[in-house]
Enzyme design. Structure first.
Site, PDB file in Angstrom:
ATOM      1  N   GLY A  65       0.894  -1.179  -0.027  1.00  0.00           N
ATOM      2  CA  GLY A  65       0.016  -0.014  -0.068  1.00  0.00           C
ATOM      3  C   GLY A  65       0.915   1.272  -0.081  1.00  0.00           C
ATOM      4  O   GLY A  65       1.987   1.126  -0.543  1.00  0.00           O
ATOM      5  N   CYS A 113       2.745   5.372  -2.659  1.00  0.00           N
ATOM      6  CA  CYS A 113       3.882   5.314  -4.089  1.00  0.00           C
ATOM      7  C   CYS A 113       3.831   4.049  -4.761  1.00  0.00           C
ATOM      8  O   CYS A 113       3.248   4.240  -6.073  1.00  0.00           O
ATOM      9  CB  CYS A 113       5.314   5.355  -3.548  1.00  0.00           C
ATOM     10  SG  CYS A 113       5.704   6.859  -2.909  1.00  0.00           S
ATOM     11  N   LYS A 116       0.243   3.574  -6.957  1.00  0.00           N
ATOM     12  CA  LYS A 116       0.078   4.639  -7.872  1.00  0.00           C
ATOM     13  C   LYS A 116       1.176   4.359  -9.079  1.00  0.00           C
ATOM     14  O   LYS A 116       1.042   4.755 -10.268  1.00  0.00           O
ATOM     15  CB  LYS A 116       0.162   6.030  -7.672  1.00  0.00           C
ATOM     16  CG  LYS A 116       1.073   7.000  -7.135  1.00  0.00           C
ATOM     17  CD  LYS A 116       1.196   8.253  -6.865  1.00  0.00           C
ATOM     18  CE  LYS A 116       2.358   8.893  -6.361  1.00  0.00           C
ATOM     19  NZ  LYS A 116       3.402   8.637  -7.119  1.00  0.00           N
TER      20      LYS A 116
HETATM   21  N1  LIG Z   1       6.134   9.809   0.164  1.00  0.00           N
HETATM   22  C1  LIG Z   1       7.200   9.113  -0.128  1.00  0.00           C
HETATM   23  O1  LIG Z   1       7.508   8.176   0.531  1.00  0.00           O
HETATM   24  C2  LIG Z   1       7.664   9.358  -1.485  1.00  0.00           C
HETATM   25  C3  LIG Z   1       8.900   8.693  -1.793  1.00  0.00           C
HETATM   26  C4  LIG Z   1       9.693   9.109  -2.994  1.00  0.00           C
HETATM   27  C5  LIG Z   1       9.122   9.917  -3.932  1.00  0.00           C
HETATM   28  N2  LIG Z   1       7.848  10.376  -3.607  1.00  0.00           N
HETATM   29  C6  LIG Z   1       7.047  11.184  -4.694  1.00  0.00           C
HETATM   30  O2  LIG Z   1       7.157  12.405  -4.114  1.00  0.00           O
HETATM   31  C7  LIG Z   1       6.165  13.447  -4.635  1.00  0.00           C
HETATM   32  C8  LIG Z   1       5.596  14.250  -3.272  1.00  0.00           C
HETATM   33  O3  LIG Z   1       5.182  12.953  -2.300  1.00  0.00           O
HETATM   34  P1  LIG Z   1       4.553  13.280  -0.972  1.00  0.00           P
HETATM   35  O4  LIG Z   1       4.354  12.081  -0.275  1.00  0.00           O
HETATM   36  O5  LIG Z   1       5.824  14.437  -0.198  1.00  0.00           O
HETATM   37  O6  LIG Z   1       3.374  14.059  -1.254  1.00  0.00           O
HETATM   38  P2  LIG Z   1       2.747  14.983   0.039  1.00  0.00           P
HETATM   39  O7  LIG Z   1       1.186  15.006  -0.433  1.00  0.00           O
HETATM   40  O8  LIG Z   1       2.935  14.543   1.286  1.00  0.00           O
HETATM   41  O9  LIG Z   1       3.219  16.404  -0.302  1.00  0.00           O
HETATM   42  C9  LIG Z   1       3.063  17.418  -1.281  1.00  0.00           C
HETATM   43  C10 LIG Z   1       2.852  18.664  -0.892  1.00  0.00           C
HETATM   44  O10 LIG Z   1       2.996  19.708  -1.811  1.00  0.00           O
HETATM   45  C11 LIG Z   1       1.978  20.927  -1.494  1.00  0.00           C
HETATM   46  N3  LIG Z   1       1.661  21.686  -2.850  1.00  0.00           N
HETATM   47  C12 LIG Z   1       0.919  21.123  -3.678  1.00  0.00           C
HETATM   48  N4  LIG Z   1       1.092  22.025  -4.673  1.00  0.00           N
HETATM   49  C13 LIG Z   1       1.490  23.181  -4.250  1.00  0.00           C
HETATM   50  C14 LIG Z   1       1.723  24.341  -4.846  1.00  0.00           C
HETATM   51  N5  LIG Z   1       1.361  24.848  -5.951  1.00  0.00           N
HETATM   52  N6  LIG Z   1       2.674  25.196  -4.086  1.00  0.00           N
HETATM   53  C15 LIG Z   1       3.130  24.870  -2.798  1.00  0.00           C
HETATM   54  N7  LIG Z   1       2.942  23.598  -2.299  1.00  0.00           N
HETATM   55  C16 LIG Z   1       2.154  22.646  -2.969  1.00  0.00           C
HETATM   56  C17 LIG Z   1       0.817  20.084  -0.843  1.00  0.00           C
HETATM   57  O11 LIG Z   1       0.062  20.990  -0.165  1.00  0.00           O
HETATM   58  C18 LIG Z   1       1.691  19.082  -0.012  1.00  0.00           C
HETATM   59  O12 LIG Z   1       1.909  19.501   1.327  1.00  0.00           O
HETATM   60  C19 LIG Z   1       5.291  12.361  -5.288  1.00  0.00           C
HETATM   61  O13 LIG Z   1       5.312  12.739  -6.562  1.00  0.00           O
HETATM   62  C20 LIG Z   1       5.552  11.372  -4.897  1.00  0.00           C
HETATM   63  O14 LIG Z   1       5.102  10.098  -5.645  1.00  0.00           O
HETATM   64  C21 LIG Z   1       7.238  10.107  -2.444  1.00  0.00           C
END
Ligand SMILES: NC(=O)c1ccc[n+]([C@@H]2O[C@H](COP(=O)([O-])OP(=O)(O)OC[C@H]3O[C@@H](n4cnc5c(N)ncnc54)[C@H](O)[C@@H]3O)[C@@H](O)[C@H]2O)c1
Length: 430
Positions: free
Chosen positions: A256, A259, A262
């Site tokens: 789950g 990441c 999706k």
């Molecule tokens: N969570 C993980 O473990 C992980 C690991 C590797 C890669 N990723 C990738 O990294 C990316 C981010 O993941 P996440 O889990 O940190 O997401 P998240 O949802 O925790 O954080 C994203 C943040 O971006 C902010 N945001 C969105 N639009 C914005 C804008 N226009 N201006 C300012 N802030 C804005 C949101 O409010 C949110 O706080 C995704 O593409 C994800 O696939 C995530």
């Protein structure tokens, strides 16, 4: 060097805090007002071990600042990291609306040479899409777009950032490569320098391969249950083969989180769009979806499909230990399925309950600790393998429960537990 991070989520905030700790001046732009208020008051908006201390230390140093203001901050930045979410659409395609919005906002503000880095997981072609967006502003003289995917795991994010297995730099110029290497100089880890498109696909191939490993051992577990074999021993044995490796061979309820589900779906979508039938990824996605959906069948088998006057305790609701993230958590799906019956559900999770409450029915009781959640229950389901659940006082558990029956979806106990009078069901053992 002035660095701007856009998006203070699990990835962006870790990046911001760690780069500030390396001595860079970091501005983090977050549009969510509640999160921003927390950050400005010295509070991190989610649970990540070790992050809060490092965050406070760097906040004090004044190298780390938070805002929702694009203008001034973007025009004076040397490097901008895009760390916004890329959630899935219903058809599996990545929703790039946040990335598009950010590119548009950046394009209006940058002035001199700027490196725009995508840390978000984005499909192949997104670097080009950002470049095109920036080019729309004729007054921008020069810029570089870099794809620098992130591989951190929630729950171990600081360590993963500080000691990554590799650093991927997908870029088109030596200048951009040099700047990224300067930022990550302290890490002293292997680089893979390539073009933007290759860097983008590396992230999807990486996550989909890990999802495949998990799904494979889950299917072997199902077979073991039907033939009287023990999956843990199979996993240990095949993991000792250096060509396979021991990691990601733990049978469980299905993967789950925000990441894997999706990213596998997005990879399939990208394959379809580019005339490539990704048969393995499709099979993995389907097998995992079915697995998570079928967890309720395991419960029905134990209760003989009777739920009247039954109380069920769920321990662990986050998608994995050491995080409060419940996105795509198998536990959420299972709680919703059980919630459709007459059974009463009690849940305890050390960090995930605040987020779970937003997802689940009000009739579910969220408890203060594991023992409160176990009181008068007919079935304990262990969904997430938090360390504190591995050392439960089993005699106390037996006394508290109405019937000492355990469904252990993470195999944190062994079948020896039956000697204490428990009825024990695990994954992949018979
Ligand atoms: N969570 C993980 O473990 C992980 C690991 C590797 C890669 N990723 C990738 O990294 C990316 C981010 O993941 P996440 O889990 O940190 O997401 P998240 O949802 O925790 O954080 C994203 C943040 O971006 C902010 N945001 C969105 N639009 C914005 C804008 N226009 N201006 C300012 N802030 C804005 C949101 O409010 C949110 O706080 C995704 O593409 C994800 O696939 C995530």
């Amino acid at each position: 060097m002035k660095i701007t991070i856009i998006g203070a989520g699990y990835v962006g905030l870790v990046q911001a805090v760690c780069l500030a700790d390396f001595g860079f001046n970091v501005i983090c732009i977050e549009k969510d007002t509640e999160k921003l208020r927390d950050l400005k008051f010295g509070k991190i908006p989610f649970y990540e071990p070790g992050l809060e201390d490092l965050f406070r230390k760097n906040l004090k140093s004044n190298r780390l600042n938070f805002t929702n203001e694009f203008s001034e901050n973007i025009s004076t930045s040397d490097v901008i990291f895009i760390c916004v979410g890329t959630p899935p659409k219903k058809n599996g395609e990545s929703n790039l609306s946040f990335v598009d919005q950010v590119s548009k906002d950046i394009s209006k503000k940058i002035k001199g040479y700027t490196v725009v880095v995508s840390k978000s997981t984005v499909p192949v072609g997104t670097s080009k899409r950002i470049e095109n967006s920036l080019k729309k502003n004729n007054s921008i003289k020069s810029f570089d777009v870099v794809s620098n995917p992130e591989f951190l795991r929630e729950g171990a994010a600081i360590n993963d950032f500080m000691r990554p297995d590799k650093i991927i730099i997908g870029c088109r110029t030596k200048k951009a490569e040099k700047i990224l290497k300067k930022i990550y100089k302290k890490l002293k880890r292997p680089y893979v320098v390539t073009n933007n498109e290759t860097a983008e696909i590396i992230k999807y191939a990486n996550n989909s391969f890990l999802a495949t490993k998990i799904t494979f051992i889950n299917e072997i577990a199902d077979l073991c249950e039907n033939i009287g074999a023990e999956v843990e021993t199979v996993a240990k044995a095949i993991g000792l083969d250096g060509r396979i490796g021991a990691k990601f061979l733990h049978p469980g309820p299905g993967y789950g989180g925000s990441c894997f589900p999706k990213d596998v779906k997005s990879l399939i979508y990208q394959g379809n769009k580019n005339s490539t039938d990704l048969k393995i990824a499709k099979a993995v996605d389907r097998a995992n979806d079915l697995r998570v959906k079928s967890l309720f069948q395991r419960v029905k088998k134990i209760t003989k499909n009777k739920f009247n006057n039954i109380q069920i305790c769920i321990l662990g609701i986050s998608f994995k230990p050491e995080t409060d993230d419940v996105r795509e958590s198998p536990g959420i799906k299972l709680a919703r399925d059980i919630g459709k019956t007459k059974a009463k559900i009690k849940i305890y999770d050390p960090q995930g309950m605040k987020n779970a409450k937003k997802e689940l029915s009000k009739s579910i009781e969220f408890c203060n600790d594991e023992y409160e959640a176990l009181k008068n229950t007919n079935l304990l389901i262990i969904v997430t393998e938090w360390n504190q659940f591995k050392n439960l006082d089993l005699l106390k558990v037996k006394k508290l429960m109405k019937k000492p029956v355990i469904l252990d979806l993470r195999n944190i106990y062994s079948k020896d537990i039956v000697k204490l009078g428990f009825q024990y069901h695990s994954i992949g053992n018979n």
